[in-house]
Each structure stands twice: as C-alpha cells, then as structure tokens.
Design a protein around this motif. Structure first.
Motif, PDB file in Angstrom:
ATOM      1  N   LEU A 478      40.135  50.771  39.513  1.00  0.00           N
ATOM      2  CA  LEU A 478      40.507  49.878  38.416  1.00  0.00           C
ATOM      3  C   LEU A 478      39.830  48.534  38.662  1.00  0.00           C
ATOM      4  CD1 LEU A 478      42.125  48.994  35.936  1.00  0.00           C
ATOM      5  CD2 LEU A 478      44.094  48.596  37.418  1.00  0.00           C
ATOM      6  N   ASP A 479      38.933  48.146  37.757  1.00  0.00           N
ATOM      7  CA  ASP A 479      38.184  46.892  37.879  1.00  0.00           C
ATOM      8  C   ASP A 479      38.643  45.915  36.799  1.00  0.00           C
ATOM      9  OD1 ASP A 479      36.524  47.717  40.006  1.00  0.00           O
ATOM     10  OD2 ASP A 479      35.333  48.903  38.604  1.00  0.00           O
ATOM     11  N   ILE A 480      38.930  44.682  37.225  1.00  0.00           N
ATOM     12  CA  ILE A 480      39.306  43.619  36.287  1.00  0.00           C
ATOM     13  C   ILE A 480      38.294  42.491  36.464  1.00  0.00           C
ATOM     14  CG2 ILE A 480      41.111  42.052  35.513  1.00  0.00           C
ATOM     15  CD1 ILE A 480      43.151  43.813  36.939  1.00  0.00           C
ATOM     16  N   MET A 481      37.607  42.143  35.357  1.00  0.00           N
ATOM     17  CA  MET A 481      36.545  41.138  35.428  1.00  0.00           C
ATOM     18  C   MET A 481      36.782  40.066  34.365  1.00  0.00           C
ATOM     19  SD  MET A 481      33.208  43.590  35.978  1.00  0.00           S
ATOM     20  CE  MET A 481      33.710  44.722  34.687  1.00  0.00           C
ATOM     21  N   SER A 482      36.310  38.862  34.652  1.00  0.00           N
ATOM     22  CA  SER A 482      36.336  37.770  33.670  1.00  0.00           C
ATOM     23  C   SER A 482      34.956  37.127  33.627  1.00  0.00           C
ATOM     24  CB  SER A 482      37.401  36.725  34.037  1.00  0.00           C
ATOM     25  OG  SER A 482      37.044  36.036  35.228  1.00  0.00           O
ATOM     26  N   ARG A 483      34.594  36.626  32.446  1.00  0.00           N
ATOM     27  CA  ARG A 483      33.310  35.951  32.275  1.00  0.00           C
ATOM     28  C   ARG A 483      33.404  35.060  31.041  1.00  0.00           C
ATOM     29  NH1 ARG A 483      32.770  41.232  30.595  1.00  0.00           N
ATOM     30  NH2 ARG A 483      31.920  41.556  28.481  1.00  0.00           N
ATOM     31  N   VAL A 484      32.358  34.280  30.793  1.00  0.00           N
ATOM     32  CA  VAL A 484      32.317  33.366  29.654  1.00  0.00           C
ATOM     33  C   VAL A 484      31.137  33.740  28.767  1.00  0.00           C
ATOM     34  CG1 VAL A 484      32.158  30.960  28.912  1.00  0.00           C
ATOM     35  CG2 VAL A 484      33.335  31.533  31.049  1.00  0.00           C
ATOM     36  N   GLU A 485      31.409  33.896  27.456  1.00  0.00           N
ATOM     37  CA  GLU A 485      30.355  34.249  26.497  1.00  0.00           C
ATOM     38  C   GLU A 485      30.569  33.483  25.195  1.00  0.00           C
ATOM     39  OE1 GLU A 485      30.284  38.407  25.762  1.00  0.00           O
ATOM     40  OE2 GLU A 485      29.535  38.949  27.759  1.00  0.00           O
ATOM     41  N   ASP A 486      29.582  32.689  24.790  1.00  0.00           N
ATOM     42  CA  ASP A 486      29.582  32.029  23.470  1.00  0.00           C
ATOM     43  C   ASP A 486      30.892  31.301  23.182  1.00  0.00           C
ATOM     44  OD1 ASP A 486      27.046  33.088  23.051  1.00  0.00           O
ATOM     45  OD2 ASP A 486      27.861  34.930  22.153  1.00  0.00           O
ATOM     46  N   GLY A 487      31.363  30.514  24.143  1.00  0.00           N
ATOM     47  CA  GLY A 487      32.576  29.744  23.925  1.00  0.00           C
ATOM     48  C   GLY A 487      33.838  30.564  23.972  1.00  0.00           C
ATOM     49  N   HIS A 488      33.786  31.781  24.501  1.00  0.00           N
ATOM     50  CA  HIS A 488      34.956  32.642  24.619  1.00  0.00           C
ATOM     51  C   HIS A 488      35.117  33.064  26.074  1.00  0.00           C
ATOM     52  CE1 HIS A 488      34.440  32.903  20.289  1.00  0.00           C
ATOM     53  NE2 HIS A 488      35.644  33.425  20.195  1.00  0.00           N
ATOM     54  N   VAL A 489      36.364  33.235  26.470  1.00  0.00           N
ATOM     55  CA  VAL A 489      36.676  33.819  27.777  1.00  0.00           C
ATOM     56  C   VAL A 489      36.872  35.316  27.568  1.00  0.00           C
ATOM     57  CG1 VAL A 489      38.285  33.876  29.704  1.00  0.00           C
ATOM     58  CG2 VAL A 489      37.738  31.704  28.587  1.00  0.00           C
ATOM     59  N   VAL A 490      36.076  36.103  28.273  1.00  0.00           N
ATOM     60  CA  VAL A 490      36.089  37.548  28.093  1.00  0.00           C
ATOM     61  C   VAL A 490      36.684  38.197  29.337  1.00  0.00           C
ATOM     62  CG1 VAL A 490      34.704  39.609  27.626  1.00  0.00           C
ATOM     63  CG2 VAL A 490      34.036  37.402  26.647  1.00  0.00           C
ATOM     64  N   VAL A 491      37.695  39.050  29.120  1.00  0.00           N
ATOM     65  CA  VAL A 491      38.349  39.791  30.199  1.00  0.00           C
ATOM     66  C   VAL A 491      38.175  41.276  29.911  1.00  0.00           C
ATOM     67  CG1 VAL A 491      40.498  40.277  31.403  1.00  0.00           C
ATOM     68  CG2 VAL A 491      40.030  37.962  30.578  1.00  0.00           C
ATOM     69  N   SER A 492      37.659  42.025  30.900  1.00  0.00           N
ATOM     70  CA  SER A 492      37.505  43.475  30.724  1.00  0.00           C
ATOM     71  C   SER A 492      38.274  44.195  31.814  1.00  0.00           C
ATOM     72  CB  SER A 492      36.032  43.872  30.768  1.00  0.00           C
ATOM     73  OG  SER A 492      35.440  43.518  31.999  1.00  0.00           O
ATOM     74  N   ILE A 493      38.981  45.246  31.431  1.00  0.00           N
ATOM     75  CA  ILE A 493      39.769  46.080  32.352  1.00  0.00           C
ATOM     76  C   ILE A 493      39.253  47.492  32.211  1.00  0.00           C
ATOM     77  CG2 ILE A 493      42.071  46.921  32.914  1.00  0.00           C
ATOM     78  CD1 ILE A 493      43.197  44.341  31.715  1.00  0.00           C
TER      79      ILE A 493
END
Length: 581
Positions: A478-493
């Motif tokens: 189970l991988d949980i990642m965060s990043r920043v794209e085009d003024g948005h905070v993106v979280v993927s699980i």
C-alpha cells in the motif's frame, strides 16, 4: 458562494422561470388577440367610412342628375321657342323656385354665339357674353354639361348645368345656375370625431366646396393621391379608395377616403386624423395594456412568493440531507473504528502485558526487601517501564478517541502530509494482521489546504481500509504519495489488490453500491468520500486493473495565499510490519 447567496440565486432563478413560463403565453395571446382585434376594428372603421362617403357621394351625384333631368324635362315639355320669351322663362324660373327653393338661382337661354338672349334671375345678365366660358365650349361637345364651381360674371361661387337644345334647326343652350350652398351643405354633413371633414375637389386640385379649415398645404398631396388612384384604375362609380399618409401641414398620420363624382371630374374626399379615427382602438389597446400590466404584476408577485417558498423548502430539504449525510458519515466513521478494533486491542495489549509483568516483578522485589542487592534500583527501572507503557496506552487511546469523536465540518488550514502520517500510523496494526506493507512518499513543504480535519481523516481512513480489504488475505503493498500539480495538492493511494472490474468503475461512487460480501460493506464509504471531496471543490478519480491493483487520486485546491507546511520527517514505523509480542 455562501449558502444564503445560493438560495437567493435559486429563488431568483425559479422566479424568473415561473414568470417566463406564465407570462409568455399571456403575452403571446395578448399580442395575437390585439393584432386580430386591431385588424378587424380598422377594417370595420374603414368599411364604415367607405359606406358613409359613398352614401354622400351618391347623394351629390343624385342631386346633380336630378337637376340635369329637370332641365331636360323642362326643355322637352316647354320647347325652345317658348323658352326664348322673357315672360315664359321668368314663369318657369318662379315655378322652379317654388318647388326647389333657392337651388335654381336663375335660368337663361344662350344662342350659338354665346350671347344670353333670355334670362330670369336676380342678376342683370341679359345679353351677357359666354362665348369664351369653358362650360359653353364643353356643352357644345357633350350636349349636357355640369361645370366646376366658378365665380363667373356675378363674382359669387356657383356652378352651371347647361343643356344643348335645337330651336328651329339652330343650336341653343339652356343654362341653369345652381346654388353652391346646397352641395356644400351635403358635404359638410360628413362629420365624425373631432377632426373628420369632407370636401369636393376636381382633378386640378381646385376645391368645389369650402373645407372647414385651410387646406392649401394639402393640395399637392391630394393631387398626387388622386393621380395615383386614377393610375391604379380603382376609382369608379360605387368605389372608394382609402389612403393612410402623413399630413403635410401637421405631420400627423391622416386617413383619406376618396370617391369619384360627376363621372370622375370631381372627387369626394374625407379626411380624418388616424388617431381620432381609431380612438376607440387606442382606448381598448390602453385598457389591454393595463390588464396585461396588472396580470404581469400579479404573476411576478405570485412567482416571487412561490419561489421564496420553494427555495425555503429546498433549503430545509438540504439541511435535512446534510444532517443525514453527517449521520451517515459518522456511522461510517464508527464502522471504520470497529474494523480497527482488533488492531487497537493488540496495540494496547502489549504495553498492558508489560505493565502487569513489571508490577509482578516489583512485588517479588518488595517481598525480598529493598535493602538486598540492587532491588531498589530494579524497582526504579520497573516503575519507569510501567510509566512508559502507560504513556503509550494513553497515546493510543487518545488517538482513538480523537478519531472517534463526532465529525466537525469546520473548515480550517491543515497540512495533508500530517494527516497522512497520522492515518498510516493509525492503520498500521490492521495492516500487519492483513500482511500489508504501508509506505509513504510525501513531498516536502506541500501547500496547506482548506478543509475539515475530521472529514479528511474520514476520507483517508476509508481509502486505506478499502485498500487493505482489497489485499486481504494475501497481503500486498500500500503506497501513499503526495505531490503538487498546477496549484493543487494531489494525494494518491495505490494498492496491489484484486482491482475493480471495468463495468463497476462507473458505479463505485453510487450510494449503497458495494462488491464486498453481504454484511461486510454498506456501500456508503466511497459515496461519503465523493461528497466530502466535492464539498471542498476537489476532485477524486480512480484507475484500476483487475488482479493488478487500484489507484485512487485526490486533487485538492491549495490555499489561496500559497502558505506551505513545515518540512517533516517520514514516519519510519509505517514502512514495515512490526512483529507481534
């Protein structure tokens, strides 16, 4: 947009729709009915004016024909020889006056040279020379002639009825002068409204009767109108033409009705201001506009009241829905706590077992006595261990109570990375039981977001629990990642579980849709998540391959001022399952 503005906008939209739907048919019916009534009314007015003008037209024509017939009868009965006698023509004139009043002004006999050789009347016209008069020239060609209104030798308006007769093989002319007032009165009888007037005019634009006002400015228009009417060949006995045009003198729109007289040499003209002619139509139109306005006001008032009432109903329904949603979210949260109960119990059991063991050891040391060997120092160590394990239990129960408290929808600034670390730690024990390895990869200094902390906890916990369920019992990553794209905070699980069939991907966010066994899932978790993310103006998407895994991606708008979270260390305990004690 605030809720108040939303419901105000909704009320305005509903009001506009109600007014449009209600008023449009009323307006269309009013326009169609008004147009049909206007056309019908104008046709009725114009038909009435035609009939009126034709009636007076016929009266004037009949009057002239009657006078001509009387002169013809007089010539045939009396004979030309007797008419030349002064006494005879005087006697006949007196008889005409007694029968017709002042219509016949005088009688006269004119020889072939145009000299009046016999005369009966109020003027001294015996021996008058008419050889150059137009009526004298015309009667010799037409046999019978009625002249235009002229002033002649007497200097007063009159017209002449002339008849060519044969006396002893010679052409003589029987001339009768008719009073201008008689015809003028016939025409002046045509009076309708305040501006209606009638007059007789010849083709040259010369008035044969006296209009009630100065018509000098209208003469060119009348001449063109009569010429156009003649060119269209619409004028004739028993016909009347109607023309609508601007009056040269006043500039107002005028209604003209024209009809020929005297074989087309004269024209009866009726003139009236269009507003005066159609005054009743204007009154009806104004009344219709008032009724339409009152109807529009009534519709607007009712639409306003109904829209406000409907908006209040929608607001109340939304409030009830929001309360139900809160209850559903709360129930989902408690269900998640239930799913974590086994892991939490094991997490607490370990420090409790250590505390019990250390307490027993202290009892044994006390039985031996604190003065022997290092018993006092060992007691101090055991108490320190009990204190440490108690703090650990308190921290675990504090996190559990913090998560299990009632959902608070209050929006505040928060750091997504901190919530991810907290939820990863919270689910660590359950993941160990399912043989699932949790790893986090979080970008440093991620921007803050505006959201409800408890609702974001619910989102992350549901997605992590679903991922663990998808990999149970075989385990996985189970991988949980965060990043920043085009003024948005993106979280993927992402997980390496069983995946979601393509046919179900379009329905996974529908309420009560679940692929879990009966009794294990309610089908509300992803629906709750979808509602929470939408309320935050965010987006959630899913990508899944059967037997390979699923990735849920959340996009949340960063705070407007761009403030970033402080850089923190990754929690190492979430990277690998701990061994059970």
């Amino acid at each position: 947009m605030s809720n108040a503005n939303y419901y105000q906008g909704l009320a305005k939209s509903m009001m506009f729709t109600i007014v449009l739907v209600s008023f449009t048919p009323l307006l269309v019916i009013a326009l169609i009915t008004g147009y049909q009534y206007s056309v019908s009314y104008k046709e009725k007015v114009e038909a009435h004016l035609r009939e009126l003008v034709l009636k007076h037209d016929q009266s004037v024509d009949s009057y002239l024909e009657e006078k001509v017939a009387e002169i013809q009868v007089l010539a045939e009965v009396v004979g030309g020889d007797r008419l030349k006698a002064e006494a005879e023509i005087t006697s006949l004139h007196n008889a005409l006056v007694r029968s017709h009043g002042s219509d016949f002004v005088d009688l006269g006999i004119v020889n072939a040279d145009g000299i009046q050789v016999a005369y009966a009347g109020p003027y001294e016209l015996l021996g008058a020379d008419y050889s150059d008069a137009e009526w004298f020239k015309s009667v010799r060609q037409r046999k019978v002639f009625v002249s235009d209104v002229i002033f002649g030798l007497r200097g007063v308006p009159h017209f002449i009825v002339a008849l060519l007769i044969d006396v002893g093989g010679q052409e003589w002319v029987l001339k009768a002068t008719l009073d201008f007032i008689a015809i003028n009165n016939l025409v002046e009888d045509i009076r309708i409204g305040e501006t209606g007037l009638a007059f007789i005019i010849n083709r040259d634009g010369e008035f044969q009767t006296t209009p009630r006002r100065d018509m000098t400015a209208e003469v060119p228009l009348l001449k063109r109108m009569l010429a156009d009417s003649s060119n269209r060949s619409i004028l004739g006995r028993g016909r009347a033409a109607i023309t609508m045009t601007d009056d040269p003198a006043s500039g107002r729109e005028m209604l003209y009705v024209t009809s020929p007289l005297k074989g087309g040499d004269w024209f009866m003209v009726y003139q009236q201001d269009a507003g005066d002619a159609y005054s009743a139509l204007s009154r009806i139109r104004n009344l219709g506009l008032v009724v339409l306005l009152l109807g529009a006001i009534g519709i607007a008032v009712m639409a306003y009241l109904m829209a406000r009432r409907m908006a209040r109903k929608v607001e109340e329904a939304d409030q009830e829905k929001e309360m139900m949603n809160d209850q559903v979210v709360e129930a989902g949260k408690l269900a998640s706590v239930g799913e974590l109960a086994a892991g939490i119990a094991h997490e607490i059991n370990n420090p409790v077992a250590i505390m019990v063991e250390e307490a027993g050891w202290i009892q044994d040391l006390l039985d031996e006595g604190l003065d022997r060997d290092d018993n006092e120092r060992e007691v101090q160590r055991a108490l320190s261990q009990i204190r440490s394990q108690g703090s650990r239990c308190r921290e675990i129960t504090h996190k559990l109570l913090s998560f299990a408290r009632k959902i608070d929808p209050t929006v505040e600034r928060l750091c997504v990375n901190e919530l991810i670390r907290e939820m990863a730690t919270f689910c660590e024990q359950r993941a160990k039981y399912a043989n699932v390895r949790i790893e986090t990869s979080l970008v440093d200094a991620v921007p803050q977001v505006e959201a409800s902390p408890s609702e974001m906890q619910q989102v992350l916990l549901n997605l992590i629990n679903n991922a663990i369920d998808a990999m149970d019992p075989g385990g996985g990553q189970l991988d949980i990642m965060s990043r920043v794209e085009d003024g948005h905070v993106v979280v993927s699980i992402s997980d390496t579980g069983c995946g979601i069939p393509k046919a179900n991907l379009q329905r996974i966010f529908d309420p009560f849709f679940t692929t879990k066994p009966v009794g294990k899932g309610t089908g509300l978790g992803l629906s709750i998540i979808y509602g929470i993310i939408n309320k935050m103006d965010g987006e959630i998407s899913v990508n899944s391959v059967v037997n390979k895994g699923t990735v849920f991606t959340i996009r949340l708008p960063a705070a407007s001022d761009g403030v970033r979270c402080a850089t923190g260390m990754e929690p190492g305990g979430a990277d690998s399952p701990a061994e059970e004690k």
